[in-house]
Design an enzyme around this catalytic site. Sequence first.
Site, PDB file in Angstrom:
ATOM      1  CE  LYS A   1       2.092   0.746   6.903  1.00  0.00           C
ATOM      2  NZ  LYS A   1       1.595   1.229   6.291  1.00  0.00           N
TER       3      LYS A   1
HETATM    4  C1  PLP Z   1       1.076   2.182   5.678  1.00  0.00           C
HETATM    5  C2  PLP Z   1      -0.114   2.768   5.569  1.00  0.00           C
HETATM    6  C3  PLP Z   1      -0.472   3.890   4.455  1.00  0.00           C
HETATM    7  C4  PLP Z   1       0.831   4.226   2.947  1.00  0.00           C
HETATM    8  O1  PLP Z   1       0.733   3.203   2.511  1.00  0.00           O
HETATM    9  P1  PLP Z   1       2.380   3.272   1.859  1.00  0.00           P
HETATM   10  O2  PLP Z   1       2.280   2.271   1.296  1.00  0.00           O
HETATM   11  O3  PLP Z   1       3.911   3.930   2.802  1.00  0.00           O
HETATM   12  O4  PLP Z   1       2.311   4.537   0.483  1.00  0.00           O
HETATM   13  C5  PLP Z   1      -1.092   4.518   4.588  1.00  0.00           C
HETATM   14  N1  PLP Z   1      -2.639   4.564   5.164  1.00  0.00           N
HETATM   15  C6  PLP Z   1      -2.193   3.113   6.682  1.00  0.00           C
HETATM   16  C7  PLP Z   1      -2.793   2.962   7.073  1.00  0.00           C
HETATM   17  C8  PLP Z   1      -0.700   2.544   6.384  1.00  0.00           C
HETATM   18  O5  PLP Z   1      -0.691   1.770   7.051  1.00  0.00           O
END
Ligand code: PLP
Length: 465
Positions: A112
């Site tokens: 993120k």
């Molecule tokens: C948010 C997140 C995901 C999923 O990503 P998306 O963009 O919602 O598909 C996968 N792994 C981690 C560690 C995340 O924080």
Amino acid sequence: MHYLSTRGDAPVLDFGDVLLEGLAADGGLYVPREFPALSVSDLRDFAGLEYHEVATRVLAPFVAPSLSVDDLAPLTQDAYSTFTHSDVVPLSALTGGEHLVELFWGPTLSFKDVALQLLGRLFEHELARRGSFMTVVGATSGDTGSAAIEACRDRAGIELVMLHPAGRVTEIQRRQMTTVDSPNIHNVAVDGTFDDCQDLVKALFADRPFRERMRLGAVNSINWARVAAQTVYYVTTAVRLGAPEQAVSFCVPTGNFGNVLAGDVARRMGVPIDRLVVATNHNDILARTYRTGEMAMSEVRPSTSPAMDIQVSSNFERLLFELGDRRGAALAADMARFRAENSLALAPEALAGLRAGFDAGSASEDEVSATIAAVNEIDERLIDPHTAVALTVARRDAPAGGWTTPVAVMSTAHPAKFGEAVLEATGRQPELAPPLASLANRDEHVTALPNDLATLRDFVRSAVQ
Ligand SMILES: *Cc1c(COP(=O)(O)O)cnc(C)c1O
């Protein structure tokens, strides 16, 4: 660049508006009117550039004319200087032949950060340009909250109110949020569940006069700027693995479909990406949709990869828009039907388009645990459960005869963030990464509130003053 809504009935906006607006007025998601092209010579150039320089080159057409290249360059440089690995998004090889794309070297150790570190700086820049302010309100059950807080802390023009369910996030996740000591960050522990927190946020946004007075804004993954920022590591990874001469495939652990959608955008821009593999945990709505052609909701079951415990993947709407030849009115009708019936049959052409460019599979909890153990045994390294979901699917569902391209597996979190599941699978406790090691000794800043809209409204009002 102009942006239009996937539901075809909202004003066409430029990047600055889309950045601050988030969701379109018709309930749709903003997408660029056309995808900028990356040429073969662009890709060759990128091989000699730093990550932030590629980011500036890739993102410049998306942000024009709101931001010039000269506006953007210092923002990307500053955003990616917060990453503790010199490659920003490094690659590492596994004995199985796959490449891990390590997306977790930012301040909160999840992928993120790659988008949000830039988003916070874009917000600040755009708000200063307009002489305006914004109040970001969000609800979190995990990774998004801390990443948003680190992105917005101490930024001019932004107040951030982040709700989490009291007693229902892990100690590390809570401390990552509450130990941030910044006058514009306001943590709220709600006496309720994550759904209660989300309902409170939705109710705040539904109150139009309040929303306008407080200039409420969101940082969730439907913001186009997040998707755009994520296209960059598909570009840099493909180039490192041999693009433009060599095509590459990616396997992506998926929740809201934001990460893998960015891969599709990179492919539409001309990056030679062969397969995009959508990997889910046992909350497998996307894998089922792929298999059956029917997008059908079901109950969320908790897993060891909680960032992917979702019912509906909001960014999937952007892919449906492309698969349906960008017919907004038809998509609006489909989404209304999905809302009413919790289920939607994909048109045959859309399903064929999905299967032409993507693969999809889901991993059970046992498989995830076995994959973490296998990597520990063979490669003597720890991977987190989200990464293990993707690696499981990449290995189990490899084409007969093996992959014909290099395979890059998105590694979306540092193993220390999900230490309990890793310990369970391997008997090894991941070493605390530096940003986590000092958390235990720092003071927490958090306000406990009841699950009550009027109380929250007062709290937001006083935070803004
Ligand atoms: C948010 C997140 C995901 C999923 O990503 P998306 O963009 O919602 O598909 C996968 N792994 C981690 C560690 C995340 O924080």
